[in-house]
Each structure stands twice: as C-alpha cells, then as structure tokens.
Write a protein that holds these residues in place. Structure first.
Motif, PDB file in Angstrom:
ATOM      1  N   VAL A   1       0.842  -1.187   0.000  1.00 42.36           N
ATOM      2  CA  VAL A   1       0.000   0.000   0.000  1.00 42.36           C
ATOM      3  C   VAL A   1       0.877   1.236   0.000  1.00 42.36           C
ATOM      4  O   VAL A   1       2.075   1.190   0.261  1.00 42.36           O
ATOM      5  N   ILE A   2       0.257   2.372  -0.286  1.00 41.89           N
ATOM      6  CA  ILE A   2       0.955   3.643  -0.264  1.00 41.89           C
ATOM      7  C   ILE A   2       0.065   4.664   0.427  1.00 41.89           C
ATOM      8  O   ILE A   2      -1.158   4.676   0.235  1.00 41.89           O
ATOM      9  N   GLY A   3       0.670   5.486   1.273  1.00 41.39           N
ATOM     10  CA  GLY A   3      -0.101   6.517   1.943  1.00 41.39           C
ATOM     11  C   GLY A   3      -0.455   7.633   0.968  1.00 41.39           C
ATOM     12  O   GLY A   3       0.416   8.156   0.289  1.00 41.39           O
TER      13      GLY A   3
ATOM     14  N   GLU B   1      -1.475  15.338  -1.468  1.00 44.25           N
ATOM     15  CA  GLU B   1      -1.872  14.267  -0.550  1.00 44.25           C
ATOM     16  C   GLU B   1      -0.706  13.318  -0.259  1.00 44.25           C
ATOM     17  O   GLU B   1      -0.550  12.849   0.862  1.00 44.25           O
ATOM     18  N   LEU B   2       0.115  13.044  -1.293  1.00 40.11           N
ATOM     19  CA  LEU B   2       1.309  12.218  -1.053  1.00 40.11           C
ATOM     20  C   LEU B   2       2.204  12.863  -0.006  1.00 40.11           C
ATOM     21  O   LEU B   2       2.713  12.207   0.903  1.00 40.11           O
ATOM     22  N   LEU B   3       2.403  14.177  -0.144  1.00 41.34           N
ATOM     23  CA  LEU B   3       3.273  14.900   0.784  1.00 41.34           C
ATOM     24  C   LEU B   3       2.691  14.907   2.190  1.00 41.34           C
ATOM     25  O   LEU B   3       3.391  14.700   3.185  1.00 41.34           O
ATOM     26  N   THR B   4       1.377  15.134   2.264  1.00 39.58           N
ATOM     27  CA  THR B   4       0.703  15.179   3.559  1.00 39.58           C
ATOM     28  C   THR B   4       0.813  13.841   4.275  1.00 39.58           C
ATOM     29  O   THR B   4       0.922  13.782   5.505  1.00 39.58           O
ATOM     30  N   ALA B   5       0.825  12.750   3.488  1.00 40.16           N
ATOM     31  CA  ALA B   5       0.932  11.409   4.072  1.00 40.16           C
ATOM     32  C   ALA B   5       2.370  11.059   4.451  1.00 40.16           C
ATOM     33  O   ALA B   5       2.636   9.935   4.877  1.00 40.16           O
TER      34      ALA B   5
END
Length: 824
Positions: free
Chosen positions: A16-18, A149-153
């Motif tokens: 999975v990926i955040g 969203e990638l950065l936030t995760a």
C-alpha cells in the motif's frame, strides 16, 4: 478522490501507499496497484516498490545500448552505465533549488542522468513519479491535489519528466508553479530534461500553441536562471573512464596507453558524446545522423526536405571538412546566417568570435554518405540538386581559395568512398575566376589523382593533358603524364616525358622512379635497375626535411599546404618504390609510413608500397593487414592482390594465396611475371609441382632478370627431386642477388639432395648469416650435419628450427626423411 478508495493504512494488507491523512490523523492507505492506475490517468507512472525485483538487467542490455538503444532503468540501477561526475552536480543543484531542468542536445545522455537520479532517490525512500516518451501530461489540477496528498501522508516525492521541449508535457510547469509554495515543498523535487534546440524553439516560437496558464508557468520557470542546467561535453577523465568501461580488448593495454587513447579521442571529438561513443565503439554515428536529418532537416508540416536548412548544413559541412573558417561574415555573405541560427545546437555550434563548427567533420561525412548513397534514383536526383545548389552558393562569392579547397575536398570524399565519382562529376565545374595555376593543380593533384587511384586511366589522362596544356614545362605535370601513359602501357610516350623531366631537373626522384617503371615495362631490366639506384642516391632535401613541415593534412586541410603535402607524399611513395625494387625494405617502409602520415587520402599507393616492404621484411601478418586495407579502397588492384598473395604464401595459407593470384591473373591479361611467380609458390605449397613448374616457366619467359622467379623455379624443382636443375636455378638466382637468404636455403636443399653435405652446410651458414631466424635454414643445416654424421649438432639445429616454426615442418626436413639418411 472517492472515500471508498481510501483505507486506514494500518488495516490494509499487502503493498500500500499513503495518500493522505484522515480526520483522526491516521495515514490513509491505498493498494499500490490502484494508485499506479490512478497515476496513469495523469500521463505518469509510479515506480513500484517491487519494480527492481521483477525486472533485471542482462548482457543483452549492454549489447542493445552499443547498438544505439537507450539504457533501461534496471540497467541504470545495476550500474551498467558510465556514471558521469556531473550527476553529483545535478543532485546538488536540485536539492538547492528543488526544481531543475537538464538541457542538452541529442546524445548528451539527458535521459540516462534522469534515470540515475531516479534510482538514487528511490534508494533513499522517495516515491518516484515519472514520464518517458511523449505521453501527454493531463489533469494538472487533479495531479496537484494528488501530489499534495502524497506529501501530507509523509511521502518524500521525486517527479521526473523527460523531454519537456514537447508541448504535450507543458502541464508539468503548471504543476510546479502550483506546488512551489506548499508547506511541505522541501519533500518534493521536480527534475526535468529537454533537448536543445527544441526547448528554445518551444519557449521562443511555439508557446502560442499552449494554453495561457501553462504559458505563464513556463515563462516564470525559464526566468529563474538557477532552474536550468546545461550539460557539457565529456572531459578527458570521463573519456578515459568510458574507454576503460566499454572499449573491447583493452585487457592488454597499460594505463598509459589507455590515457593516450583517451587524450587522442578528446582531441578528435572535443568530448562530444556521440563522437566519443563512435570512436570507442565504432558505431552509433549512422543512427545519430539519420535521427538528426529527419528531426531537423525535414519540414514537419509538409514532410518534405527543408531546402534552406539543407543548403545551410551542406555548405557548413563542406567548409568544416575543408577546415575553412565558418564565420558570421561568410554565412551572411552567402545568405544563410539566419538558417545557421535555426540549426544551432541541432547540427551547428557557434563559438567565440562568431566562428561556427558542425558536430564533427566525421559526422558531416556520415551525413553526406547517408544522403548520397541513396538507392532510389528519384530521391538521389533531388539530393544531387541540393549539393549542386550549395556549391553554387559557395562559388558565387568568387573566392578562388575557397572554391579550390571545396573542389579538392569533394574529390577527396570520392577517395574516402563517401560520394561516388559520378555524382561529383555531375555537380562540379571549376569557376571561370580560378587562375590557370590553380586549375592546373586541381587537374593534377585532385581530379587526375582521384582517377588514378580509381584506376580510371583514360579519364586520368584527359585531366593530366589539360594540366600539361596549361603548364607544358612543369616537371610535376610531366611526371604525372609519364605515370598515366605508363598505366595505359604507352611506354614510348611515357619515356619521352621522363627524359624531358630529367633534362629540366636531373635530380628529380619521381622522374627517375617513373623512368625505371617505364623501362621495366619495356623489359629493359638492367636500365630500370640503374634508374631506381639513381632515385635513392639523390639526397632530396624536400623529402629529408618532411618532418619539419609545420602542418600535416591530418591536422589541417589548408589548400596550399595540402598541395605541398601531396607533392611530398608522391615523392616519398616514389622513393619508397625505388627502395623496394632494390630490396632496401626497411628504408621503403619508412618512406611509405611517412607518406601515409602526410596524406591518408593517397593511401592506395602508400599502402601498396608498405605491404611490399613488409613482405620483403618477412612481416607477413602486417603485410596482409596492409593489403586488406588497400583492397578496401580498390578490390581489383593487381599490385595489391599480388602483395596479398605474397603475404598469404609467407603465412603458408596457400589456398587463399592461389585464389588471390588467380584473380590478379584474370584482371591482368598479359600475366605479370610477379603474379605468376606468386601462383607458382602457392601451387608448390599445395604440392602441385607440375603446375607450379609451368607457372614458373611462364614467369621466366616474361622476366628472366629477377632472382625471385629463378628462386621459385628452383624450389619447385627441389620438390620434384630434380636437384641438378634446382641447383642451376639457385645459382642463377644468386647471380642476380647474392644477399637473398632464401636462395642460399634453396641451394642448400639441392646440395643436400645431391648428398654434397659439405657444400650444403656452407650454403646453410651463408643463409643464417643473412637471417638467423629462418627455420628453413636451420632445418637444412640439420640435414647437412646429419649427412655428415654430426648428430648432436644436427639435433641442436633441428630444435632451433622447431622452436622458430613449430607448426610447420620446413621443406628440407621433409625432403630427405626416408632417403637413406640417419634419423635425427
């Protein structure tokens, strides 16, 4: 994004990926396969965590790269590529600015550097979004949200985009602009590549094809000077690393030799990556030429050749090959300066002071070869018109020096097999403003010489006659005419030319050598020999001082200097030939090497003389290599074929030697005695003694004044065990040349066969005085000593023979074994 596609990362099994954070502060996870599919809707790819487990590099990848394909990402990961030191600089700049555009022309390894950066950041845990090829980047607003969203995760992210000179990728600049002030921007890097000059074209000419928001972002990006990094050519150290990594058969080369090679390549290529790859791997140039031709010289709208650009590049290529300065002033005078700017970074470069160069003269030659070896006659006809128009543009500026240099260059390109003589004949006409003296030199040293090397003797004679009409008392012209008349077997007329030359200058080496050749053709062998002796006795200061000349053709194609070099080259070849006729082979080798260094374009005569000298020195492997190079220039040259047969006979490859001799005899209906002699040697080696004897007798009918022909007949007669006749032939050979160790060997063989061992031993010793490394002489001596019952000495001599030639039993040993002699 739809809520049902999100999940608490702690409750998701598998890869999975955040992709965000929930209201409770938990990382929202998503199956990576779904994320990869989502990324593709933006025109991007996500480098999966198991990519390098699924994809491995193999040996075929290196082979594919050498054949012109790009490295694959897995090859980069496994460090199959040469990692340039510039990668560290690229990383440093990227981490300082967060956005970086790598600029470079085709072949400068932009994509390879991009993949190297990707692999390094992948190892450091970054999520890699990337795009190769010309896939359109879409949905830029959604892409901005996705990256946020990638950065936030908590994902550190690298976005790598190749070929942003294409309008289809313009959206990435909008994405960069939108994310430039993000609170987590320090975890986000954008690295882009673009080809020059296409990126400049995009910014200056094609922005109107892009939507306004993207145009604004592109302008904003390019105004930031630190965002651009232009790749430079290879350094000397990088070339050395490249040579060590990729050049075949470097195992036996020392570090000093590799450094010298790298320095030579750097000087030849100025570090241009395409040219470095070509020099090291001997491939890649043709593919680059074709790629740039269709990319930059074909109008994308009409799919037809862009006549203005083709005219410009043809003019610049000819000027560059001729080593003439290409200046702004000259290009403006011709009317093509604006088009040169269109081709800057594509095929042309501008340097300080307004001087221009092409990628490389060899690159230019490769383009000319591609254009003018077209099989479709309709296309070829049009391309001939391109070249004809380019010549007209050059000649219209009425510069005699420039015109004569270009004409010489075109005929040299014929000798280099870049353009056919038919094409050059159809487009070249010497302008009226060219002076009589310059025309005479062109007829003599460019056009006539080309026909001579191509063995087109009637055409050669036509141009030499034109030169003679212009300069009736010019010794160089008279010598050239003598040569052409000799090739046409008009010996009496040729002799008149030689005598006229010698009356004007009794110390002219070429005239004496030519006269010897003419007299040889008239079968006046003694007189011919005296002429060659005279030629090498003359101390020609021009030849002796050859190495003090400041310029050589390999470094400069200055027209006046190259004419002087050609005069000197022909003198050196003439002197080398005279040395060969007198069997002074080492001196002949020195002359031919100097001639080849001075002017490689006159390589046929130089290579032929060199092969002759090497055969005389018994360096048969080198002679064969030299002959093969000469045959690449002219496969039907009787002299070259004869030299090759001689070398093959020396290597005891008799079947191949016989084939060469037969081809030469078919080409020479009058059966040159040397060709027949070589054939006799081959037949003798194949134990076809009767046929060999017939060949020898034919050769002697043509010329009984050469020791070699008598020697070969003696060898054949020994093989037939007709020792008395063999002895008589050997004595005749020694009367003509008492310094030939092979004739003494042959005499020893005959005397051994007649059981006259004392005299045979004397002959062996004479042979070994002349050449102590002759296995045949040691074997003959072993037989003589064996016959004298000096068995220990015989055994020692036999061991010497085997040590020198263990793979081939010398003929004398075969001869007497089983004939009542004691076994050694």
């Amino acid at each position: 994004m739809a809520n049902d596609s999100r999940a608490d990362i702690q409750n998701v099994e598998g890869d999975v990926i955040g992709i965000g954070v929930s209201g409770n502060g938990n990382i929202i996870g998503k199956d990576i396969t779904l994320v990869m599919n989502q990324v593709q809707t933006f025109g991007l790819n996500l480098l999966s965590t198991n990519y390098f487990r699924e994809y491995k590099s193999g040996d075929q990848d290196i082979i594919d790269w050498k054949n012109g394909f790009s490295f694959k990402l897995e090859s980069i990961k496994e460090k199959k590529e040469l990692r340039r030191s510039v990668v560290d600089t690229v990383r440093k700049n990227l981490e300082r600015e967060y956005n970086l555009l790598i600029l470079g022309e085709s072949g400068f390894s932009k994509s390879t550097i991009l993949m190297e950066i990707m692999c390094e950041y992948y190892e450091e845990g970054y999520k890699i979004l990337y795009n190769f090829g010309d896939v359109e980047i879409k949905n830029s607003s959604e892409l901005v949200k996705f990256i946020e969203e990638l950065l936030t995760a908590g994902n550190k992210t690298l976005v790598a985009i190749d070929n942003v000179h294409n309008e289809r990728t313009a959206a990435i600049f909008h994405v960069i602009d939108q994310l430039s002030n993000h609170s987590l921007h320090k975890n986000l890097f954008f690295i882009l590549t673009a080809r020059l000059p296409e990126f400049d074209w995009l910014v200056n000419d094609r922005l109107n094809k892009i939507e306004e928001s993207y145009r604004h972002s592109i302008r904003k990006f390019v105004q930031h000077p630190n965002y651009k990094f232009e790749l430079e050519a290879f350094t000397k150290n990088e070339i050395l690393d490249f040579v060590k990594m990729y050049k075949d058969q470097t195992v036996n080369q020392s570090d000093d030799q590799l450094c010298d090679l790298a320095l030579k390549i750097f000087k030849e290529t100025k570090g241009h990556p395409i040219m470095v790859k070509f020099y090291v791997l001997d491939r890649g140039l043709d593919e680059d030429v074709k790629d740039r031709y269709f990319r930059y010289l074909i109008d994308p709208q009409t799919a037809q050749p862009d006549l203005a650009k083709i005219n410009t590049i043809l003019i610049c290529i000819l000027l560059d090959i001729a080593n003439l300065p290409i200046t702004d002033k000259l290009l403006e005078k011709i009317g093509i300066l604006c088009h040169a700017y269109d081709l800057e970074h594509a095929m042309l470069y501008q340097f300080m002071g307004g001087f221009w160069k092409t990628i490389h003269p060899k690159w230019g030659m490769s383009l000319l070869f591609f254009l003018y070896n077209e099989k479709n006659n309709s296309i070829l006809f049009k391309r001939k018109e391109f070249l004809k128009n380019s010549l007209k543009s050059l000649f219209d500026i009425s510069d005699e020096y420039l015109a004569s240099s270009i004409i010489q260059t075109l005929y040299d390109l014929v000798l280099l097999k870049i353009i056919s003589i038919d094409i050059v004949e159809s487009i070249v006409s010497i302008p009226e403003y060219v002076s009589t003296n310059t025309k005479s030199n062109l007829y003599l040293f460019s056009i006539g010489l080309t026909y001579r090397i191509l063995q087109m003797y009637p055409q050669m004679m036509d141009y030499y006659n034109k030169a003679l009409l212009m300069s009736p008392n010019n010794i160089l012209v008279l010598n050239a005419n003598a040569v052409s008349l000799g090739f046409l077997k008009r010996y009496d007329e040729a002799l008149i030319c030689c005598n006229k030359s010698l009356k004007m200058d009794p110390n002219n080496i070429s005239a004496w050598t030519n006269k010897g050749l003419i007299l040889n053709g008239l079968k006046k062998y003694d007189e011919a020999l005296e002429c060659w002796k005279k030629a090498i006795e003359i101390d020609d200061g021009y030849v002796i001082e050859w190495n003090k000349k400041p310029h050589f053709l390999s470094e400069s194609r200055d027209y006046d200097q190259s004419i002087l070099n050609r005069i000197l080259t022909l003198k050196l070849i003439s002197k080398g030939a005279s040395f060969c006729f007198l069997k002074k082979y080492q001196e002949a080798l020195e002359c031919s090497n100097k001639a080849l260094e001075l002017d490689p374009n006159i390589s046929l005569d130089g290579l032929s003389t060199k092969a002759w000298a090497l055969n005389g020195l018994k360096k048969y492997d080198e002679a064969l290599e030299c002959s093969n190079k000469a045959l690449e220039l002219d496969k039907n040259n009787v002299w070259v074929l004869s030299n090759k047969a001689w070398a093959l006979n020396g290597l005891k490859r008799y079947d191949e030697a016989l084939e060469c001799s037969n081809i030469a005899i078919e080409l020479d209906s009058k059966n040159d005695f040397s060709t027949l002699t070589n054939k006799a040697v081959s037949l003798n080696g194949l134990k076809k003694y009767d046929e060999a004897l017939e060949c020898s007798n034919k050769a002697l009918q043509l010329n009984s004044k050469t020791d070699w022909t008598w020697l070969v007949k003696g060898v054949v007669l020994n093989g037939l065990k007709r020792y008395d006749e063999a002895l008589e032939c050997s004595n005749k050979a020694l009367e003509l040349d008492s310094h030939n160790d092979l004739s003494w060997n042959n005499k020893s063989w005959a005397l051994n066969g007649l059981t006259k061992y004392d005299k045979a031993l004397e002959s062996c010793n004479r042979a070994l005085e002349l050449d102590s490394k002759n296995a045949w002489a040691w074997a003959n001596k072993a037989v003589s000593l064996n016959g004298l019952k000096k068995y220990d000495e015989a055994l020692e001599c036999n061991n010497n023979a085997e040590a020198l030639d263990k793979n081939n039993i010398p003929p004398a040993f075969i001869l007497l074994e089983g004939e009542g002699q004691e076994k050694i």
